[in-house]
Design a protein around this motif. Sequence first.
Motif, PDB file in Angstrom:
ATOM      1  N   THR A   1      -3.765 -27.080  17.817  1.00  0.00           N
ATOM      2  CA  THR A   1      -2.988 -26.366  19.006  1.00  0.00           C
ATOM      3  C   THR A   1      -3.165 -27.360  20.253  1.00  0.00           C
ATOM      4  N   THR A   2      -2.144 -27.886  21.056  1.00  0.00           N
ATOM      5  CA  THR A   2      -2.399 -28.573  22.356  1.00  0.00           C
ATOM      6  C   THR A   2      -2.459 -27.578  23.232  1.00  0.00           C
ATOM      7  N   LEU A   3      -3.372 -27.569  23.871  1.00  0.00           N
ATOM      8  CA  LEU A   3      -3.662 -26.859  25.446  1.00  0.00           C
ATOM      9  C   LEU A   3      -4.054 -27.687  26.230  1.00  0.00           C
ATOM     10  N   THR A   4      -3.415 -27.406  27.487  1.00  0.00           N
ATOM     11  CA  THR A   4      -3.663 -28.525  28.589  1.00  0.00           C
ATOM     12  C   THR A   4      -4.883 -27.817  29.413  1.00  0.00           C
ATOM     13  N   ARG A   5      -5.413 -28.808  30.253  1.00  0.00           N
ATOM     14  CA  ARG A   5      -6.482 -28.304  31.039  1.00  0.00           C
ATOM     15  C   ARG A   5      -6.087 -27.150  31.946  1.00  0.00           C
ATOM     16  N   ALA A   6      -4.797 -27.097  32.343  1.00  0.00           N
ATOM     17  CA  ALA A   6      -4.612 -25.952  33.296  1.00  0.00           C
ATOM     18  C   ALA A   6      -4.193 -24.711  32.876  1.00  0.00           C
ATOM     19  N   GLN A   7      -3.721 -24.800  31.457  1.00  0.00           N
ATOM     20  CA  GLN A   7      -3.495 -23.671  30.749  1.00  0.00           C
ATOM     21  C   GLN A   7      -4.955 -22.882  30.456  1.00  0.00           C
ATOM     22  N   VAL A   8      -5.843 -23.644  29.885  1.00  0.00           N
ATOM     23  CA  VAL A   8      -7.094 -23.043  29.686  1.00  0.00           C
ATOM     24  C   VAL A   8      -7.697 -22.521  30.929  1.00  0.00           C
ATOM     25  N   ALA A   9      -7.523 -23.343  31.885  1.00  0.00           N
ATOM     26  CA  ALA A   9      -8.347 -22.944  33.094  1.00  0.00           C
ATOM     27  C   ALA A   9      -7.710 -21.439  33.758  1.00  0.00           C
ATOM     28  N   SER A  10      -6.458 -21.323  33.571  1.00  0.00           N
ATOM     29  CA  SER A  10      -5.661 -20.162  34.007  1.00  0.00           C
ATOM     30  C   SER A  10      -6.251 -18.850  33.272  1.00  0.00           C
ATOM     31  N   MET A  11      -7.089 -19.039  31.964  1.00  0.00           N
ATOM     32  CA  MET A  11      -7.545 -17.837  31.283  1.00  0.00           C
ATOM     33  C   MET A  11      -9.117 -17.753  31.387  1.00  0.00           C
ATOM     34  N   ILE A  12      -9.759 -18.414  32.412  1.00  0.00           N
ATOM     35  CA  ILE A  12     -11.122 -18.331  32.354  1.00  0.00           C
ATOM     36  C   ILE A  12     -11.718 -17.421  33.524  1.00  0.00           C
ATOM     37  N   ASP A  13     -12.615 -16.610  33.237  1.00  0.00           N
ATOM     38  CA  ASP A  13     -13.321 -15.919  34.121  1.00  0.00           C
ATOM     39  C   ASP A  13     -14.747 -16.975  34.142  1.00  0.00           C
ATOM     40  N   HIS A  14     -14.987 -17.666  35.432  1.00  0.00           N
ATOM     41  CA  HIS A  14     -15.906 -18.470  35.568  1.00  0.00           C
ATOM     42  C   HIS A  14     -16.914 -17.704  36.112  1.00  0.00           C
TER      43      HIS A  14
ATOM     44  N   THR B   1      -7.238 -14.027  24.919  1.00  0.00           N
ATOM     45  CA  THR B   1      -6.318 -14.327  26.161  1.00  0.00           C
ATOM     46  C   THR B   1      -7.068 -14.684  27.230  1.00  0.00           C
ATOM     47  N   ARG B   2      -8.438 -14.463  27.034  1.00  0.00           N
ATOM     48  CA  ARG B   2      -9.288 -14.696  28.370  1.00  0.00           C
ATOM     49  C   ARG B   2     -10.436 -15.233  27.729  1.00  0.00           C
ATOM     50  N   LEU B   3     -11.119 -15.983  28.532  1.00  0.00           N
ATOM     51  CA  LEU B   3     -12.651 -16.704  28.110  1.00  0.00           C
ATOM     52  C   LEU B   3     -13.519 -16.405  29.294  1.00  0.00           C
ATOM     53  N   GLY B   4     -14.646 -15.951  28.987  1.00  0.00           N
ATOM     54  CA  GLY B   4     -15.899 -15.791  29.848  1.00  0.00           C
ATOM     55  C   GLY B   4     -16.652 -17.267  29.724  1.00  0.00           C
ATOM     56  N   LEU B   5     -16.761 -17.963  30.602  1.00  0.00           N
ATOM     57  CA  LEU B   5     -17.480 -19.230  30.453  1.00  0.00           C
ATOM     58  C   LEU B   5     -18.531 -19.233  31.685  1.00  0.00           C
ATOM     59  N   SER B   6     -19.689 -19.835  31.528  1.00  0.00           N
ATOM     60  CA  SER B   6     -20.478 -20.074  32.664  1.00  0.00           C
ATOM     61  C   SER B   6     -20.491 -21.703  32.769  1.00  0.00           C
ATOM     62  N   GLY B   7     -20.120 -22.430  31.869  1.00  0.00           N
ATOM     63  CA  GLY B   7     -19.968 -24.069  31.972  1.00  0.00           C
ATOM     64  C   GLY B   7     -18.457 -24.419  31.629  1.00  0.00           C
ATOM     65  N   SER B   8     -17.841 -23.779  32.879  1.00  0.00           N
ATOM     66  CA  SER B   8     -16.401 -23.786  32.828  1.00  0.00           C
ATOM     67  C   SER B   8     -15.969 -25.523  32.844  1.00  0.00           C
ATOM     68  N   ARG B   9     -16.355 -26.054  33.704  1.00  0.00           N
ATOM     69  CA  ARG B   9     -16.262 -27.666  34.059  1.00  0.00           C
ATOM     70  C   ARG B   9     -16.425 -28.454  32.926  1.00  0.00           C
ATOM     71  N   ALA B  10     -17.687 -28.124  31.893  1.00  0.00           N
ATOM     72  CA  ALA B  10     -17.724 -29.037  30.618  1.00  0.00           C
ATOM     73  C   ALA B  10     -16.579 -28.756  29.686  1.00  0.00           C
ATOM     74  N   VAL B  11     -16.238 -27.587  29.604  1.00  0.00           N
ATOM     75  CA  VAL B  11     -15.044 -27.199  28.544  1.00  0.00           C
ATOM     76  C   VAL B  11     -13.865 -27.656  29.193  1.00  0.00           C
ATOM     77  N   LEU B  12     -13.432 -27.619  30.548  1.00  0.00           N
ATOM     78  CA  LEU B  12     -12.153 -28.245  31.020  1.00  0.00           C
ATOM     79  C   LEU B  12     -12.243 -29.787  30.918  1.00  0.00           C
ATOM     80  N   ASP B  13     -13.512 -30.462  31.057  1.00  0.00           N
ATOM     81  CA  ASP B  13     -13.361 -31.857  30.860  1.00  0.00           C
ATOM     82  C   ASP B  13     -13.232 -32.268  29.724  1.00  0.00           C
ATOM     83  N   GLY B  14     -13.003 -31.318  28.571  1.00  0.00           N
ATOM     84  CA  GLY B  14     -12.655 -31.627  27.317  1.00  0.00           C
ATOM     85  C   GLY B  14     -11.361 -31.839  26.865  1.00  0.00           C
ATOM     86  N   LEU B  15     -10.473 -31.220  27.694  1.00  0.00           N
ATOM     87  CA  LEU B  15      -9.282 -31.193  27.403  1.00  0.00           C
ATOM     88  C   LEU B  15      -8.263 -32.090  28.472  1.00  0.00           C
TER      89      LEU B  15
END
Length: 221
Positions: free
Chosen positions: A4-17, A205-219
Amino acid sequence: MSGTTLTRAQVASMIDHTLLKPEASSQDVRALVDEAVELGVYAVCVSPSMLPLRAEGVTVATVVGFPSGKHHSLIKGAEARLAVDEGAREIDMVIDVGAAVAGDYNAVLADILTVREAIGFDPVLKVIIESAVLSDEAIVEVCRAAEKAGANFVKTSTGFHPAGGATTHAVALMAETVGGKLGIKASGGIRTAEDAVAMIEAGATRLGLSGSRAVLDGLQS
């Protein structure tokens, strides 16, 4: 990375930081909000004592009965109502996990209903089931109870239980059970882009992340 190709913006829009550490200060929460805006995530999730919270551009979520779920249902309801009155738009409540383990799904249903009725039907209600502690049968039954009680999401984990956090197996089972009628929030132990993508592919359909930046930096951006 999986197929699956998911962009950084797509995943960010699903995150509860998320910042729910007991030692978190008001300054830590302010930094969380600033980072959330910078990253373009959907929401911030903080402890209820941190409300009201100024967070322009992101949704404010909080937790109820956290992290044990062993609070009286009326206390959960009052905590949720106060949080909504103080500006929370989303409530992540912990069920009585012991009732679920014991197979008392009517008690789980009543617990969720108490919170739903306390806040009305406008705020989003997410039900934390602590999936790592439950059998597959219990996961299915608790998800059905959450749907029957009028919840908007079922959520895997608090991230605080020693049994562990989200698994793709639990997410897939939850998604299959609710069949698109409720959202699925995967939370607990998701630390890499690969973890996040795997959860989304499983049905989150939603992600609860405390380390959101590290996850998004990998996309990819």
